[in-house]
Design a protein around this motif. Structure first.
Motif, PDB file in Angstrom:
ATOM      1  N   GLN A  13       0.922  -1.163   0.008  1.00  0.00           N
ATOM      2  CA  GLN A  13       0.013   0.013   0.017  1.00  0.00           C
ATOM      3  C   GLN A  13       1.071   1.187  -0.003  1.00  0.00           C
ATOM      4  N   LEU A  17       1.076   4.212  -2.759  1.00  0.00           N
ATOM      5  CA  LEU A  17       0.880   5.346  -2.274  1.00  0.00           C
ATOM      6  C   LEU A  17       2.260   6.597  -2.793  1.00  0.00           C
ATOM      7  N   LEU A  20       2.047   7.173  -6.427  1.00  0.00           N
ATOM      8  CA  LEU A  20       0.984   8.002  -6.756  1.00  0.00           C
ATOM      9  C   LEU A  20       1.511   9.372  -6.469  1.00  0.00           C
TER      10      LEU A  20
ATOM     11  N   ILE B 109      -9.701   5.709  -8.288  1.00  0.00           N
ATOM     12  CA  ILE B 109      -8.487   5.826  -7.446  1.00  0.00           C
ATOM     13  C   ILE B 109      -8.476   6.581  -6.183  1.00  0.00           C
ATOM     14  N   PHE B 112      -9.602   4.424  -3.444  1.00  0.00           N
ATOM     15  CA  PHE B 112      -8.368   3.548  -2.990  1.00  0.00           C
ATOM     16  C   PHE B 112      -7.440   4.491  -2.097  1.00  0.00           C
ATOM     17  N   LEU B 113      -7.157   5.736  -2.579  1.00  0.00           N
ATOM     18  CA  LEU B 113      -6.521   6.463  -1.790  1.00  0.00           C
ATOM     19  C   LEU B 113      -6.982   6.922  -0.349  1.00  0.00           C
ATOM     20  N   ALA B 116      -6.927   3.856   2.003  1.00  0.00           N
ATOM     21  CA  ALA B 116      -5.592   3.481   2.194  1.00  0.00           C
ATOM     22  C   ALA B 116      -5.111   4.685   3.368  1.00  0.00           C
ATOM     23  N   THR B 117      -5.430   6.081   3.163  1.00  0.00           N
ATOM     24  CA  THR B 117      -4.842   6.892   4.146  1.00  0.00           C
ATOM     25  C   THR B 117      -5.601   7.072   5.329  1.00  0.00           C
TER      26      THR B 117
END
Lengths: 273, 320
Positions: A13, A17, A20, B109, B112-113, B116-117
């Motif tokens: 992950q 990240l 990106l 996207i 997901f971001l 994930a964060t």
């Protein structure tokens, strides 16, 4: 076993990240690096400007009235922010404070205007601004954009959640309506309005299609329009073009780095158009 | 809310009546709200609604925007010309291409971001989010200039790297290539807009109670099940909102990059409907054609907005 699986997915992950994030900011880095490279280095792909120079900036300032255009952009964005805040504050106050006849219809009218893109109204507006003799002026850019549907819709939400008791007690004290707005409501919504103001300023600074139609002379144009004609001029001066681009981004980046938390929070609260 | 407002009017009625007559006071009370509403409503009328109506009228007229000349009525001629023009057909297909193509960047996207964060502790969370946010606040012109330089046909970094790694034999003029031009405009717009969904989804996630996650993981749900059964339904109102904005605004988002990177070319292969309207109006000086396209698309987008709004009301899950 489960622990181990988790940590692999965590690593994956983070890798994604980081990748990106790099994609997100690399173009910005490349812009700054290119603006600092000298004529010999500009065409190689080294990611560090070994012989950093400001000559590109000097050339950019000679080629275009950059300071003048930055000033234009600043005045334009400030006026836009001020007008859009004033109109949205007055509207939200009226809708929340009184039971206006036809308020549902008015609200609908305001929200629906959000769906009208500039491309649909640009020709009649362009003709009208020309008839008013406001072409080539900042006012010609600002006046047609002085109501922001987005600003009204977001401020209306904040005004609605404002405690009624405070307004009522001010009313019972016999305060004037305008006084209630300015002395009771606005001070309490200061940070909300400031956040919205920052977003409106950024939007104003980045405004593009409409200013492009209204101003053709560099002296009258905001920096975005100058930059556009520089890009399209097909001179192979990429170093100085990147220098000009860096300058045009600078105010936004400075605001962003100083007020980052504030901006993200206000964005979270409002979204952006 | 309406409850409160009737209260406040009652309170007003209790105020001592001063020198002015009751009727004058009532009149003032009735008109006062409109004084506050006037600036917005007048400006909206002059600069939004009236021009929209003018455009609809212009759609049935022919005009070259020459000062001193008046538009002449031509019936449905503009629509006939529009629908039989090849460029317009391409621009509709491209508009669809960009609209659908942007969905991964505005929804998938960012989801997901945001997820994930969301669970990260401390600083890294904000560092990541801050970086995804940067492209969003930069001006389209600046962004366009940077990407044009990165993909420069002879000296750009991308060509340079591709050559160095032996992936291509000779430089590619990306923005003059019918296939690359379209895809690059999509990717660049997507790159710009990733932060949009990310921040909105992150905000929506912050509002979800941690208790739900504890409860569902006690039942033995793995991460994917948690996402599918808990996160996704709770985010659905926000997902619908972002979906609607993405569908309605994607043509405006791509406009600037089309203008700066390709001007719709090569041979009109990267243009979209809004860029055609701009070209018809301000390059070809064919106001009627531009207005006809505007009218057509206004109707289409209006229908999309209406349908989506109803779907949202029906299917979005609200956690009260």
């Amino acid at each position: 076993m489960r622990q181990r699986k988790l940590s692999i997915s965590t690593i994956l992950q983070h890798t994604l990240l980081i990748l990106l994030s790099l994609i997100a900011i690399f173009p910005l880095y490349w812009m700054i690096i290119s603006s600092l490279k000298n004529e010999a280095d500009i065409f190689n792909s080294s990611i560090i400007p070994w012989n950093a120079t400001f000559s590109n900036y000097v050339y950019a300032f000679q080629e275009m009235p950059i300071l003048r255009m930055m000033l234009n952009s600043f005045v334009m964005a400030t006026l836009l922010t001020a007008f859009q805040l004033i109109t949205s504050i007055l509207t939200s106050y009226a809708l929340v404070r009184w039971q206006v006849k036809g308020s549902t219809f008015i609200y609908l009218l305001i929200s629906l205007s959000w769906l009208i893109p500039m491309q649909v109204i640009m020709i009649p507006n362009y003709v009208l601004v020309n008839q008013m003799g406001l072409n080539e002026t900042l006012l010609g850019i600002v006046i047609p954009l002085s109501v922001s549907t987005f600003a009204i819709l977001s401020l209306y939400q904040s005004f609605r959640s404002f405690p009624k008791a405070l307004i009522d007690s001010a009313r019972l004290d016999g305060e004037k309506d305008f006084f209630i707005l300015v002395k009771v409501i606005l001070p309490n919504l200061k940070s909300t309005i400031a956040s919205l103001g920052i977003l409106l300023f950024i939007n104003g600074w980045n405004e593009y299609l409409w200013p492009m139609l209204i101003t053709t002379e560099m002296e009258n144009a905001p920096i975005q329009i100058g930059l556009r004609s520089f890009v399209n001029s097909d001179v192979n001066m990429w170093g100085s073009l990147m220098a000009a681009t860096t300058i045009s981004c600078l105010p936004i980046l400075v605001i962003y780095f100083i007020l980052r938390k504030h901006i993200i929070e206000s964005f979270v609260r409002y979204g952006i158009k | 809310m309406s409850n409160y407002q009737s209260n406040s009017i009652d309170i007003a009625a209790l105020e001592p009546i001063q020198a002015k007559s009751k009727r004058a006071r009532k009149w003032r009370l009735l008109t006062k709200p409109y004084i506050y509403l006037a600036p917005s409503l007048i400006l909206l009328w002059i600069w939004m609604y009236y021009p929209t109506l003018s455009t609809f009228v212009l759609a049935f007229q022919n005009w070259g925007m020459v000062p001193g000349t008046a538009p002449t009525p031509v019936g449905l001629d503009n629509f006939v010309r529009l629908l039989s023009s090849k460029d317009f057909g391409i621009s509709i297909i491209n508009t669809l291409f960009y609209t659908v193509g942007l969905l991964p960047f505005s929804i998938v996207i960012p989801l997901f971001l945001a997820v994930a964060t969301h669970k990260m502790e401390g600083k890294m969370k904000n560092v990541y989010r801050a970086m995804f946010f940067i492209p969003l606040i930069l001006a389209p012109v600046s962004v366009g200039a940077i990407w044009r330089w990165l993909f420069h046909p002879t000296n750009g970094l991308v060509n340079d790297l591709l050559l160095q790694f032996g992936l291509i034999d000779s430089n590619i003029a990306f923005f003059s290539d019918p296939v690359f031009a379209k895809w690059l405009i999509l990717l660049i717009t997507g790159w710009k807009m990733i932060g949009f969904g990310t921040i909105l989804f992150s905000a929506a996630l912050t509002g979800i109670s941690k208790d739900y996650y504890e409860a569902i993981s006690l039942e033995g749900a793995n991460r994917f099940q948690q996402f599918r059964d808990l996160t996704l339904p709770l985010l659905s109102p926000m997902i619908f909102l972002v979906l609607m904005m993405s569908l309605l605004f994607s043509s405006q988002w791509t406009f600037a990059y089309i203008d700066i990177l390709t001007q719709g070319g090569p041979f009109g292969t990267s243009t979209n409907i809004y860029y055609e309207m701009y070209k018809y109006g301000f390059s070809n000086m064919d106001v009627g054609l531009s207005a006809a396209a505007a009218l057509l698309f206004f109707v289409v987008f209006g229908i999309i907005a209406f349908v989506l709004n109803n779907i949202t009301k029906k299917y979005a899950f609200y956690d009260n």
